[in-house]
Scaffold this active site. Structure first.
Site, mmCIF file in Angstrom:
data_model
loop_
_atom_site.group_PDB
_atom_site.id
_atom_site.type_symbol
_atom_site.label_atom_id
_atom_site.label_comp_id
_atom_site.label_asym_id
_atom_site.label_seq_id
_atom_site.Cartn_x
_atom_site.Cartn_y
_atom_site.Cartn_z
ATOM 1 N N ASP A 17 0.882 -1.354 -0.194
ATOM 2 C CA ASP A 17 -0.067 0.232 -0.014
ATOM 3 C C ASP A 17 1.287 1.332 0.002
ATOM 4 O O ASP A 17 0.960 2.126 -0.807
ATOM 5 C CB ASP A 17 -0.897 0.080 1.268
ATOM 6 N N GLU A 71 -1.537 -5.384 -3.541
ATOM 7 C CA GLU A 71 -1.360 -4.638 -2.634
ATOM 8 C C GLU A 71 -0.122 -5.732 -2.102
ATOM 9 O O GLU A 71 0.998 -5.246 -2.126
ATOM 10 C CB GLU A 71 -1.704 -3.736 -1.568
#
Length: 358
Positions: free
Chosen positions: A84, A152
């Site tokens: 992320d 992610e």
């Protein structure tokens, strides 16, 4: 470069050859350390236990520093956290370079559209990542959160395996180069004002905007501050560099409040009830409910009405971003589509004028 050649030579002897090839198809290169990618594909529901990487021993027979104790639950959540952060940096870098001179707000908004969970979930399906996710029997292909989280985590695995440049190349060449038109997505805006007007018209709610302030910022640019008023109840307030922008922000926050705050919703319908009691409305012919279902709404009480409108808002607001452009096979709009869009926009502008009285 040398690692790529070595990995290619070793490939026929790998026991996970199919996984190597599947990942190469997605990320554009053969993984060097496959353990990172295996972990990125482990959803927490499978409850797998064990060390992340094979135990490494030194010449003295001692265990390596990177080992985790056996029995520890393994999943992709830590890699998701890392990915992320890396994804924010990479996409921010790309957006900053792609749109020179654009203000911070535009860049932040564009990055948010590219890295939002819905976009990543759609990308996970398009690139074939969803089918590789290990989970406890649940269908990853229909779970945008599972797919988006794995995307992610995959970026986090690439960062650990090959570094920042590999992540940048992956996003530029494999994602933006194939699946997303960054210009089209950057300028695509959800018309929150139109959504709110549609909702008020359907539910016979009076709507207006109140100008709170009009001034200039420290750079001399004009700023506007508007509050949405539904019946006599104040909604949210928005600030922007134009009347349209400030009202858009106000409408966006008001829609979110309508969806989440039942007391606020009740107060609006209570105000509507008080208004309609004071108005003299002539009794006309009862409309034919068979032919005009959309124009004839029968609700037993304001509370029942509020609950139905909450459901309506959830169906409308939860689909704010149209992800139809996130595809490997983008479709150009036809002449009929363009005409229909223009007619819809003209109709919308007319409704806005009627609501605001200007």
């Amino acid at each position: 470069m040398l690692n790529n050649i070595i990995d290619r030579i070793k490939l026929p002897f790998r026991k996970d050859k199919e996984l190597y090839l599947a990942l190469e198809e997605i990320i554009g290169f053969l993984p060097h350390n496959i353990s990172y990618y295996k972990l990125a594909l482990m959803h927490k529901s499978i409850g797998h236990r064990g060390p992340i990487e094979p135990v490494k021993e030194s010449k003295k027979g001692k265990k390596g520093k990177g080992e985790q104790p056996k029995g520890k639950k393994l999943n992709n959540e830590r890699l998701e956290f890392l990915g992320d952060a890396i994804l924010d940096a990479v996409v921010g870098d790309i957006v900053y370079t792609h749109f020179p001179g654009k203000p911070e707000g535009f860049l932040t908004n564009t990055r948010s559209k590219l890295v939002q969970r819905e976009t990543l979930g759609k990308l996970a399906q398009e690139v074939g990542l969803s089918r590789l996710i290990l989970s406890s029997g649940r269908s990853a292909s229909h779970n945008s959160y599972m797919g988006g989280n794995a995307f992610e985590a995959l970026v986090g695995a690439m960062y650990l395996d090959r570094g920042y440049d590999a992540c940048m190349k992956f996003m530029q060449e494999r994602i933006l180069g194939r699946y997303i038109n960054i210009d089209k997505m950057a300028y695509k805006e959800v018309n929150f004002k139109s959504k709110l007007i549609e909702w008020t018209q359907k539910n016979r709610i009076q709507m207006s905007f109140r100008l709170e302030d009009q001034s200039k910022d420290q750079n001399g640019s004009p700023t506007f501050k508007y509050t949405v008023v539904l019946e006599t109840i104040d909604g949210s307030t928005g600030v922007g560099f134009s009347k349209k922008e400030s009202q858009q922000h106000a409408c966006e926050d008001t829609l979110k409040r309508l969806k989440k705050d039942s007391a606020y919703l009740d107060s609006i319908f209570a105000a509507k009830t008080e208004r309609t009691k004071m108005e003299e409305e002539p009794v006309l012919n009862v409309p034919d409910t068979e032919d005009r279902k959309d124009d004839f709404i029968v609700i037993s009480s304001p509370r029942d009405m509020a609950e139905e409108h909450i459901e309506h808002l959830e169906n409308s607001i939860d689909k704010e971003m149209d992800l139809s452009d996130v595809t490997a096979d983008p479709q150009e709009p036809t002449r009929e589509d363009i005409i229909a869009a223009a007619e819809a926009e003209a109709y919308e502008e007319n409704n806005v004028k009627e609501q605001n009285g200007n």
